[in-house]
Design an enzyme around this catalytic site. Sequence first.
Site, PDB file in Angstrom:
ATOM      1  N   LYS A 277       0.842  -1.198   0.000  1.00 52.60           N
ATOM      2  CA  LYS A 277       0.000   0.000   0.000  1.00 52.60           C
ATOM      3  C   LYS A 277       0.878   1.250   0.000  1.00 52.60           C
ATOM      4  O   LYS A 277       1.965   1.245   0.579  1.00 52.60           O
ATOM      5  CB  LYS A 277      -0.859   0.022   1.269  1.00 52.60           C
ATOM      6  CG  LYS A 277      -2.022  -0.953   1.242  1.00 52.60           C
ATOM      7  CD  LYS A 277      -2.910  -0.768   2.457  1.00 52.60           C
ATOM      8  CE  LYS A 277      -4.020  -1.809   2.486  1.00 52.60           C
ATOM      9  NZ  LYS A 277      -4.953  -1.700   1.361  1.00 52.60           N
ATOM     10  N   ARG A 351     -10.267 -11.452   0.753  1.00 55.84           N
ATOM     11  CA  ARG A 351     -11.066 -12.483   0.084  1.00 55.84           C
ATOM     12  C   ARG A 351     -10.395 -13.847   0.163  1.00 55.84           C
ATOM     13  O   ARG A 351     -11.047 -14.878   0.119  1.00 55.84           O
ATOM     14  CB  ARG A 351     -11.349 -12.066  -1.367  1.00 55.84           C
ATOM     15  CG  ARG A 351     -10.139 -11.930  -2.236  1.00 55.84           C
ATOM     16  CD  ARG A 351     -10.381 -11.043  -3.463  1.00 55.84           C
ATOM     17  NE  ARG A 351     -10.569  -9.646  -3.093  1.00 55.84           N
ATOM     18  CZ  ARG A 351     -10.800  -8.667  -3.966  1.00 55.84           C
ATOM     19  NH1 ARG A 351     -10.878  -8.928  -5.263  1.00 55.84           N
ATOM     20  NH2 ARG A 351     -10.953  -7.431  -3.544  1.00 55.84           N
TER      21      ARG A 351
HETATM   22  N1  BES Z   1      -8.231  -3.774   3.829  1.00 54.61           N
HETATM   23  C1  BES Z   1      -8.342  -3.277   2.503  1.00 54.61           C
HETATM   24  C2  BES Z   1      -9.620  -2.498   2.246  1.00 54.61           C
HETATM   25  C3  BES Z   1      -9.832  -1.228   3.008  1.00 54.61           C
HETATM   26  C4  BES Z   1      -9.626  -0.006   2.397  1.00 54.61           C
HETATM   27  C5  BES Z   1     -10.336  -1.246   4.291  1.00 54.61           C
HETATM   28  C6  BES Z   1      -9.863   1.155   3.082  1.00 54.61           C
HETATM   29  C7  BES Z   1     -10.569  -0.077   4.983  1.00 54.61           C
HETATM   30  C8  BES Z   1     -10.342   1.125   4.364  1.00 54.61           C
HETATM   31  C9  BES Z   1      -8.306  -4.445   1.527  1.00 54.61           C
HETATM   32  O1  BES Z   1      -7.593  -5.553   1.906  1.00 54.61           O
HETATM   33  C10 BES Z   1      -7.684  -3.930   0.282  1.00 54.61           C
HETATM   34  O2  BES Z   1      -6.526  -3.657   0.295  1.00 54.61           O
HETATM   35  N2  BES Z   1      -8.476  -3.819  -0.783  1.00 54.61           N
HETATM   36  C11 BES Z   1      -8.014  -3.382  -2.031  1.00 54.61           C
HETATM   37  C12 BES Z   1      -8.567  -4.332  -3.047  1.00 54.61           C
HETATM   38  C13 BES Z   1      -7.860  -4.278  -4.368  1.00 54.61           C
HETATM   39  C14 BES Z   1      -6.445  -4.723  -4.223  1.00 54.61           C
HETATM   40  C15 BES Z   1      -8.603  -5.172  -5.334  1.00 54.61           C
HETATM   41  C16 BES Z   1      -8.519  -1.975  -2.291  1.00 54.61           C
HETATM   42  O3  BES Z   1      -9.594  -1.632  -1.797  1.00 54.61           O
HETATM   43  O4  BES Z   1      -7.833  -1.215  -2.940  1.00 54.61           O
HETATM   44 MN    MN Z   2      -5.550  -5.414   1.365  1.00 51.67          MN
END
Ligand code: BES
Ligand code: MN
Length: 500
Positions: A277, A351
């Site tokens: 991230k 997921r």
């Molecule tokens: N934990 C995150 C999602 C999230 C985002 C939770 C903001 C709380 C606040 C999740 O694991 C994630 O990283 N999702 C990605 C998915 C993508 C890689 C398909 C996202 O939302 O960008």
């Molecule tokens: Mn994630």
Amino acid sequence: MFTIEKTYKKENVAEVLSIGIFEEPEKFSHLEDKLDEVLQEQLKELSSAGDISSKKRTVSIIPTLGLSGTKRLAFVGLGKKKKLTKEVLRESFGKLVQSIHRKKLTAVSILLDSFVTEAISVEKVASLFGEAFALALYNFPGYKQRANIPETKINAITVYTEGERDTVEQALKAGYIYGCATNSARTLVNTPPNLLTSTDLANYAKELAERYQFEVEILDKQEMIELGMGALLAVNQGSDEPPKMIVLKYQGKEEWTDVIGLVGKGITYDTGGYSLKPRVSMVGMKTDMGGAAAVFGAMEIVGELRPKQNVVAVIPSTDNMVNGKGFKPDDVITSLSGKTIEVTNTDAEGRLVLADGLTYAKQHGANYLVDVATLTGGVITALGSDKTGAMTNNEDFYGKVLEASKETDEMIWLLPITEKDKEKVRKSKIADLDNSPSREGHAIMGGAFIGEFAENTPWVHLDIAGTATVNGAHDLGPSGATGVMVRTLAKLIETFEPSK
Ligand code: BES
Ligand code: MN
Ligand code: ZN
């Protein structure tokens, strides 16, 4: 904590007496026989001077200056009687107890019947008050050396009502239990990730099990390897913290049938893994176990209220870290279900752990599945921070979850999963599934992926990425974790009837 009395008498002594007033009909008309005449006159004057408001979402606290045994009156403005909703009433109660708390008062009295309307029964008023009381005064103490001196909290509540005593008492207590369990979830989510590992979550589950006589099972890494939980294990590969698969079982029926399975995402920290991230979006990822917290909170309510239902709670838990052993994009892994997965994004880890969680819940006999997860930023873009995104493979079961959410006023909104969406998650060249096929509609891609593991079991997916936390303080609590879906899951379980 709660005392229930029948009629309020002018001689009653109290620090503060809370009264609901409406814009229509006439503000104090329902109080005529309750308050003494001198006070009545004063009230009319104060009201026309604007010192007491009946507008909704207002609280006016006025001293009685020796005119009554009650030192202060707290008037809760409720707007027009016909338009009052239970959501506004819950928040108004929150505002009320926060105002009283701010004055450092520790005992509250309330004329419960003054809040009753045609649409909101005295029983409902009681449960909303109990719930709001617990929710609104929640705080997370934090870790400052110079901590606030332990706060005085309201510890005595006297409720005056002509309503049926046992009914009111039960509703009040049940509401309070709902609120307290939500607060437990909030605390789990607010706790920093170095202080809340998967092992800590497992220990938390053991404590719950002990307190409420749940059956508990905690799988360690070796057991997961033997069972073939390749998806959860892949996410854990880059971590020094051992993963845990946590299972709690509550049997409220004779037979282990019509089992509701709750599956909560228990990522204690999400760096994104090798699909790292950006620094700014990593902050806050301690909340990535919000789904797990919601499931634990719901189980706390189940343990307290002991409904005649069967529930299995499953929490797949690990953090998502990077080291030399971490899983990486291009890896192909085998999930517990046997389905193989091409990893195209290690940040789509939720997921993956849910895949094994759902399969394991089914192996434990779940006939209905609800998964709760801080799954995608996409759901925040789509629905904002006040609506939980829902997806389903079964309209009928979704209807039940929706009904429950309407009871608790935790708004959920259904997003579609079409056949084409399913094709996308199945389009990997070298495996059965792709964990992150498309940036487009990626909340839906998340749901579609998880749905592959629900298969034919009625299932609802709740994406709480937006609703698990809130930026500012509000009438029902401070900024930070909300404990969203604790109450909805518990309400679903309490009211559940299997379809014929
Ligand atoms: N934990 C995150 C999602 C999230 C985002 C939770 C903001 C709380 C606040 C999740 O694991 C994630 O990283 N999702 C990605 C998915 C993508 C890689 C398909 C996202 O939302 O960008
Ligand atoms: Mn994630
Ligand atoms: Zn995540």
